[in-house]
Each structure stands twice: as structure tokens, then as C-alpha cells.
Write a protein that holds these residues in place. Sequence first.
Motif, PDB file in Angstrom:
ATOM      1  N   GLY A  40       0.793  -1.226   0.000  1.00 14.14           N
ATOM      2  CA  GLY A  40       0.000   0.000   0.000  1.00 14.14           C
ATOM      3  C   GLY A  40       0.824   1.275   0.000  1.00 14.14           C
ATOM      4  N   GLY A  41       2.138   1.151  -0.037  1.00 10.55           N
ATOM      5  CA  GLY A  41       2.994   2.330   0.026  1.00 10.55           C
ATOM      6  C   GLY A  41       3.669   2.632  -1.288  1.00 10.55           C
ATOM      7  N   HIS A  42       4.702   3.457  -1.209  1.00  9.76           N
ATOM      8  CA  HIS A  42       5.437   3.838  -2.399  1.00  9.76           C
ATOM      9  C   HIS A  42       6.883   3.371  -2.264  1.00  9.76           C
ATOM     10  CE1 HIS A  42       5.944   7.103   0.543  1.00  9.76           C
ATOM     11  NE2 HIS A  42       7.130   7.301   0.002  1.00  9.76           N
ATOM     12  N   PRO A  43       7.593   3.217  -3.377  1.00 10.92           N
ATOM     13  CA  PRO A  43       9.003   2.804  -3.282  1.00 10.92           C
ATOM     14  C   PRO A  43       9.818   3.837  -2.507  1.00 10.92           C
ATOM     15  CG  PRO A  43       8.171   2.506  -5.506  1.00 10.92           C
ATOM     16  CD  PRO A  43       7.139   3.297  -4.771  1.00 10.92           C
ATOM     17  N   VAL A  44      10.646   3.345  -1.618  1.00  7.40           N
ATOM     18  CA  VAL A  44      11.516   4.196  -0.805  1.00  7.40           C
ATOM     19  C   VAL A  44      12.955   3.800  -1.067  1.00  7.40           C
ATOM     20  CG1 VAL A  44      12.186   4.826   1.547  1.00  7.40           C
ATOM     21  CG2 VAL A  44       9.765   4.509   0.986  1.00  7.40           C
ATOM     22  N   PHE A  45      13.774   4.778  -1.379  1.00  6.33           N
ATOM     23  CA  PHE A  45      15.176   4.539  -1.682  1.00  6.33           C
ATOM     24  C   PHE A  45      15.892   3.977  -0.464  1.00  6.33           C
ATOM     25  CE2 PHE A  45      19.302   5.033  -3.365  1.00  6.33           C
ATOM     26  CZ  PHE A  45      20.094   5.693  -2.444  1.00  6.33           C
ATOM     27  N   LEU A  46      16.643   2.892  -0.686  1.00  2.91           N
ATOM     28  CA  LEU A  46      17.437   2.294   0.386  1.00  2.91           C
ATOM     29  C   LEU A  46      18.919   2.640   0.255  1.00  2.91           C
ATOM     30  CD1 LEU A  46      15.916  -1.320   0.577  1.00  2.91           C
ATOM     31  CD2 LEU A  46      15.458   0.617   2.096  1.00  2.91           C
TER      32      LEU A  46
ATOM     33  N   ALA B   2      11.865  17.053   3.258  1.00  6.36           N
ATOM     34  CA  ALA B   2      11.502  17.231   1.863  1.00  6.36           C
ATOM     35  C   ALA B   2      10.863  15.975   1.307  1.00  6.36           C
ATOM     36  CB  ALA B   2      12.764  17.567   1.064  1.00  6.36           C
ATOM     37  N   ARG B   3       9.798  16.160   0.543  1.00  2.00           N
ATOM     38  CA  ARG B   3       9.150  15.015  -0.066  1.00  2.00           C
ATOM     39  C   ARG B   3       8.481  15.429  -1.358  1.00  2.00           C
ATOM     40  NH1 ARG B   3       4.949  13.131   4.362  1.00  2.00           N
ATOM     41  NH2 ARG B   3       6.787  13.425   5.655  1.00  2.00           N
ATOM     42  N   VAL B   4       8.197  14.434  -2.185  1.00  2.00           N
ATOM     43  CA  VAL B   4       7.444  14.641  -3.410  1.00  2.00           C
ATOM     44  C   VAL B   4       5.961  14.584  -3.063  1.00  2.00           C
ATOM     45  CG1 VAL B   4       6.933  13.718  -5.686  1.00  2.00           C
ATOM     46  CG2 VAL B   4       9.278  13.616  -4.804  1.00  2.00           C
ATOM     47  N   THR B   5       5.211  15.569  -3.508  1.00  2.00           N
ATOM     48  CA  THR B   5       3.791  15.663  -3.176  1.00  2.00           C
ATOM     49  C   THR B   5       2.954  15.391  -4.413  1.00  2.00           C
ATOM     50  OG1 THR B   5       4.263  17.320  -1.486  1.00  2.00           O
ATOM     51  CG2 THR B   5       1.982  17.112  -2.210  1.00  2.00           C
ATOM     52  N   GLN B   6       2.022  14.451  -4.304  1.00  2.00           N
ATOM     53  CA  GLN B   6       1.142  14.133  -5.409  1.00  2.00           C
ATOM     54  C   GLN B   6      -0.305  14.367  -5.018  1.00  2.00           C
ATOM     55  OE1 GLN B   6       3.393  10.105  -6.611  1.00  2.00           O
ATOM     56  NE2 GLN B   6       1.783  10.661  -8.061  1.00  2.00           N
ATOM     57  N   THR B   7      -1.057  14.933  -5.946  1.00  2.00           N
ATOM     58  CA  THR B   7      -2.496  15.125  -5.744  1.00  2.00           C
ATOM     59  C   THR B   7      -3.243  14.771  -7.016  1.00  2.00           C
ATOM     60  OG1 THR B   7      -2.321  17.461  -6.403  1.00  2.00           O
ATOM     61  CG2 THR B   7      -2.235  16.969  -4.024  1.00  2.00           C
ATOM     62  N   ALA B  88      -4.940   2.185 -12.081  1.00  2.00           N
ATOM     63  CA  ALA B  88      -3.605   1.820 -11.593  1.00  2.00           C
ATOM     64  C   ALA B  88      -3.216   2.834 -10.528  1.00  2.00           C
ATOM     65  CB  ALA B  88      -2.584   1.851 -12.735  1.00  2.00           C
ATOM     66  N   VAL B  89      -2.030   2.652  -9.978  1.00  2.00           N
ATOM     67  CA  VAL B  89      -1.435   3.676  -9.126  1.00  2.00           C
ATOM     68  C   VAL B  89      -0.375   4.390  -9.947  1.00  2.00           C
ATOM     69  CG1 VAL B  89      -0.209   4.206  -6.994  1.00  2.00           C
ATOM     70  CG2 VAL B  89      -1.842   2.306  -7.045  1.00  2.00           C
ATOM     71  N   TYR B  90      -0.454   5.703  -9.968  1.00  2.00           N
ATOM     72  CA  TYR B  90       0.496   6.512 -10.730  1.00  2.00           C
ATOM     73  C   TYR B  90       1.432   7.204  -9.738  1.00  2.00           C
ATOM     74  CZ  TYR B  90      -2.371   5.625 -14.775  1.00  2.00           C
ATOM     75  OH  TYR B  90      -3.055   4.991 -15.797  1.00  2.00           O
ATOM     76  N   PHE B  91       2.728   6.953  -9.915  1.00  2.00           N
ATOM     77  CA  PHE B  91       3.735   7.550  -9.044  1.00  2.00           C
ATOM     78  C   PHE B  91       4.517   8.603  -9.802  1.00  2.00           C
ATOM     79  CE2 PHE B  91       3.401   5.089  -5.295  1.00  2.00           C
ATOM     80  CZ  PHE B  91       3.156   3.765  -5.637  1.00  2.00           C
ATOM     81  N   CYS B  92       4.825   9.655  -9.078  1.00  2.00           N
ATOM     82  CA  CYS B  92       5.774  10.647  -9.536  1.00  2.00           C
ATOM     83  C   CYS B  92       7.028  10.487  -8.680  1.00  2.00           C
ATOM     84  CB  CYS B  92       5.180  12.042  -9.359  1.00  2.00           C
ATOM     85  SG  CYS B  92       6.320  13.399  -9.677  1.00  2.00           S
ATOM     86  N   TYR B 102      13.266   9.803  -5.635  1.00  2.00           N
ATOM     87  CA  TYR B 102      12.412   9.898  -4.453  1.00  2.00           C
ATOM     88  C   TYR B 102      10.970   9.939  -4.922  1.00  2.00           C
ATOM     89  CZ  TYR B 102      16.784  10.821  -2.127  1.00  2.00           C
ATOM     90  OH  TYR B 102      18.068  10.708  -1.646  1.00  2.00           O
ATOM     91  N   PHE B 103      10.190   8.979  -4.430  1.00  2.00           N
ATOM     92  CA  PHE B 103       8.837   8.791  -4.912  1.00  2.00           C
ATOM     93  C   PHE B 103       7.818   9.525  -4.050  1.00  2.00           C
ATOM     94  CE2 PHE B 103       8.873   5.428  -8.191  1.00  2.00           C
ATOM     95  CZ  PHE B 103      10.222   5.116  -8.182  1.00  2.00           C
TER      96      PHE B 103
END
Lengths: 112, 112
Positions: A40-46, B2-7, B88-92, B102-103
Motif C-alpha cells: 500500500g505504500g510507495h518505493p523508498v530509496f534504500l 523534503a518530499r514529493v507531493t502528489q495530488t 492503476a497507481v500513478y507515481f511521480c 524519491y517517490f
Amino acid sequence: GQQVMQIPQYQHVQEGEDFTTYCNSSTTLSNIQWYKQRPGGHPVFLIQLVKSGEVKKQKRLTFQFGEAKKNSSLHITATQTTDVGTYFCAGGVNTNAGKSTFGDGTTLTVKP
Amino acid sequence: DARVTQTPRHKVTEMGQEVTMRCQPILGHNTVFWYRQTMMQGLELLAYFRNRAPLDDSGMPKDRFSAEMPDATLATLKIQPSEPRDSAVYFCASGRTGNIQYFGAGTRLSVL
């Protein structure tokens, strides 16, 4: 085009067992990244590996980059339930381009 | 932090409607990626930008999808008209020079 393959696709382990996922590229890489995606999450850089034969550790996780820079592995020692998720490798061939090709991931489930 | 924000985070729409997804990359990052994730296809790269210029959109169905970066703080992905198979799930994701990405948390799209 470049292909990145990961095996296995799925891995089920008992808590406390070790786990390894392997990543193979069809072309020589400049670098490789590993990501973790919780359900349910998003990819996180390791981590990122850059040098031939490089080995890096993060607590119970050990990452290796092959001598030929075409393969990599992620090993988890004594898995815990918090390790569940999908582990992706991503190979970059051109640092300036910024793009990496993702493998299809290995989904790890841990039975308590 | 800091994070990527999606809406939006979730979007339910009917077939034929236009869908717009937005992404705010991390400040200072000059590379932006759009991915689509389904159970069957894994992480599929749709398009990516470097310094707001599109570098590769070969993974995107051109007839209905479009991606733009009106300015450095906003990337958009539009689908017009939407179809059920677009669910689907769309990631930026964003990054600086190099390959680490960074997703964002993703937009979960359901097209009925």
C-alpha cells in the motif's frame, strides 16, 4: 533495450530466516539502486552502489554489486515482520541521464 | 522533511472523463519521472523530464496521455479520455543529477 531481471518474484520465509533477492542486468551498469515498497505504500530509496565489487551494509541488510557491474544482490539476515514488502533494484547506465531501469521486484512475506 | 507531493491521492472517475494528476517535486530536484504501477506490470516508466524538458515519453500511450512541466514546481499527467484499463497507481518521482529517485505517495486511479 536494457533489461533488469529480478529473482525470485516471491519469497515466503519464517521470521528469523534469511532472505536474498538477486538482480541481473542485460548491460553493464554505472550504478544500481535498491528500493523497498511496503504494501500500500510507495518505493523508498534504500541505497546506491557504484563501484565494482562494492558491499554495503545497513543493519541486517547487505547489498552487493558484482565485479562486472551487471548483477547485484540484497541479503537480509534474520528477517522480521517489518521486512515485508517488495524490494526493487534499479540499474542506471548513464549517470547524466538520471534514468534507471527497474526490475519487477521481489515480494517478501514473513510468517511470525 | 523534503518530499514529493502528489495530488489527488485517490481518484474515481467514469470512462471517457479527463483525469489530471499533479506532482510537486522536491525543491532543487531537476529530474521528474512518471510511473504507472499495476499488479501485472510492476513499475512502468511513462515519461521523464530533465530541467522541465521531456527526455523520454516512449512508455506513454500518446493518443490519450500527456505529460507536462509548466514550471519547476509542478508536473502534470493527463489522461483524456480515460478508460478502465488505465486504472492503476500513478507515481511521480524526482531526483537530482544521478540516478537516485524519491517517490511520491502516488495517485490511485479507478476508471469505472
